[in-house]
Design a protein around this motif. Sequence first.
Motif, PDB file in Angstrom:
ATOM      1  N   VAL A  18      70.888  38.053  26.709  1.00 52.30           N
ATOM      2  CA  VAL A  18      69.799  38.816  27.704  1.00 52.30           C
ATOM      3  C   VAL A  18      69.931  38.127  29.058  1.00 52.30           C
ATOM      4  O   VAL A  18      69.845  38.934  29.912  1.00 52.30           O
ATOM      5  CB  VAL A  18      68.538  38.929  26.857  1.00 52.30           C
ATOM      6  N   LEU A  19      69.727  36.945  29.041  1.00 56.37           N
ATOM      7  CA  LEU A  19      69.847  36.122  30.408  1.00 56.37           C
ATOM      8  C   LEU A  19      71.177  36.479  31.156  1.00 56.37           C
ATOM      9  O   LEU A  19      71.171  36.817  32.438  1.00 56.37           O
ATOM     10  CB  LEU A  19      69.459  34.775  30.406  1.00 56.37           C
ATOM     11  N   ALA A  20      72.138  36.633  30.468  1.00 49.14           N
ATOM     12  CA  ALA A  20      73.749  36.860  31.152  1.00 49.14           C
ATOM     13  C   ALA A  20      73.698  38.146  31.663  1.00 49.14           C
ATOM     14  O   ALA A  20      74.257  38.619  32.822  1.00 49.14           O
ATOM     15  CB  ALA A  20      74.755  36.441  30.143  1.00 49.14           C
ATOM     16  N   LEU A  21      73.102  38.919  30.796  1.00 46.68           N
ATOM     17  CA  LEU A  21      73.304  40.569  31.199  1.00 46.68           C
ATOM     18  C   LEU A  21      72.363  40.615  32.521  1.00 46.68           C
ATOM     19  O   LEU A  21      72.618  41.571  33.295  1.00 46.68           O
ATOM     20  CB  LEU A  21      72.745  41.369  30.090  1.00 46.68           C
ATOM     21  N   GLY A  22      71.207  39.975  32.574  1.00 46.54           N
ATOM     22  CA  GLY A  22      70.342  40.335  33.825  1.00 46.54           C
ATOM     23  C   GLY A  22      70.885  39.697  34.740  1.00 46.54           C
ATOM     24  O   GLY A  22      71.010  40.413  36.023  1.00 46.54           O
ATOM     25  N   ARG A  23      71.788  38.606  34.845  1.00 50.03           N
ATOM     26  CA  ARG A  23      72.544  38.122  35.998  1.00 50.03           C
ATOM     27  C   ARG A  23      73.740  38.994  36.317  1.00 50.03           C
ATOM     28  O   ARG A  23      73.792  39.217  37.455  1.00 50.03           O
ATOM     29  CB  ARG A  23      73.051  36.905  35.716  1.00 50.03           C
ATOM     30  N   TYR A  24      74.284  39.502  35.214  1.00 51.31           N
ATOM     31  CA  TYR A  24      75.237  40.490  35.643  1.00 51.31           C
ATOM     32  C   TYR A  24      74.782  41.602  36.393  1.00 51.31           C
ATOM     33  O   TYR A  24      75.345  42.320  37.366  1.00 51.31           O
ATOM     34  CB  TYR A  24      76.070  41.064  34.343  1.00 51.31           C
ATOM     35  N   GLU A  25      73.707  42.337  35.958  1.00 51.85           N
ATOM     36  CA  GLU A  25      73.053  43.512  36.677  1.00 51.85           C
ATOM     37  C   GLU A  25      72.584  42.908  38.085  1.00 51.85           C
ATOM     38  O   GLU A  25      72.960  44.012  38.815  1.00 51.85           O
ATOM     39  CB  GLU A  25      71.965  44.080  35.747  1.00 51.85           C
ATOM     40  N   GLU A  26      72.236  42.060  38.370  1.00 50.05           N
ATOM     41  CA  GLU A  26      71.768  41.488  39.557  1.00 50.05           C
ATOM     42  C   GLU A  26      72.924  41.360  40.543  1.00 50.05           C
ATOM     43  O   GLU A  26      73.026  41.890  41.730  1.00 50.05           O
ATOM     44  CB  GLU A  26      71.230  40.211  39.699  1.00 50.05           C
ATOM     45  N   LEU A  27      74.120  40.857  39.981  1.00 54.05           N
ATOM     46  CA  LEU A  27      75.322  41.133  40.480  1.00 54.05           C
ATOM     47  C   LEU A  27      76.140  42.250  40.924  1.00 54.05           C
ATOM     48  O   LEU A  27      76.620  42.810  42.158  1.00 54.05           O
ATOM     49  CB  LEU A  27      76.539  40.120  40.086  1.00 54.05           C
ATOM     50  N   MET A  28      76.082  43.253  39.757  1.00 57.04           N
ATOM     51  CA  MET A  28      76.697  44.412  39.902  1.00 57.04           C
ATOM     52  C   MET A  28      75.780  45.432  40.798  1.00 57.04           C
ATOM     53  O   MET A  28      76.322  46.525  41.392  1.00 57.04           O
ATOM     54  CB  MET A  28      77.218  45.079  38.591  1.00 57.04           C
ATOM     55  N   LEU A  29      74.407  45.465  40.637  1.00 61.37           N
ATOM     56  CA  LEU A  29      73.737  46.516  41.200  1.00 61.37           C
ATOM     57  C   LEU A  29      72.672  45.902  42.086  1.00 61.37           C
ATOM     58  O   LEU A  29      71.691  45.616  41.815  1.00 61.37           O
ATOM     59  CB  LEU A  29      73.020  47.204  40.143  1.00 61.37           C
ATOM     60  N   PRO A  30      73.096  45.460  43.332  1.00 61.43           N
ATOM     61  CA  PRO A  30      72.373  44.455  44.256  1.00 61.43           C
ATOM     62  C   PRO A  30      71.333  45.584  44.837  1.00 61.43           C
ATOM     63  O   PRO A  30      71.511  46.868  44.835  1.00 61.43           O
ATOM     64  CB  PRO A  30      73.066  44.262  45.314  1.00 61.43           C
ATOM     65  N   GLU A  31      70.046  45.106  45.035  1.00 61.21           N
ATOM     66  CA  GLU A  31      68.976  46.194  45.350  1.00 61.21           C
ATOM     67  C   GLU A  31      69.219  46.490  47.007  1.00 61.21           C
ATOM     68  O   GLU A  31      69.586  45.401  47.902  1.00 61.21           O
ATOM     69  CB  GLU A  31      67.647  45.215  45.425  1.00 61.21           C
TER      70      GLU A  31
END
Length: 58
Positions: A18-31
Amino acid sequence: MAMVVLAALIPILMLAAVLALGRYEELMLPEPKGDRLEPAALPTATSPAPAGTPAPSP
């Protein structure tokens, strides 16, 4: 014995996933920078009555 180790490792591995997916989401979909809120504005006018003054009764 194997069941005890498995029961201890599964929650740890799920948390890591879950933590890895959260980091991946932050990298792939920046605000987007345009969606950030502006800082609050400072009040420019003084209030007509001091704080804590009760409202007049009707």
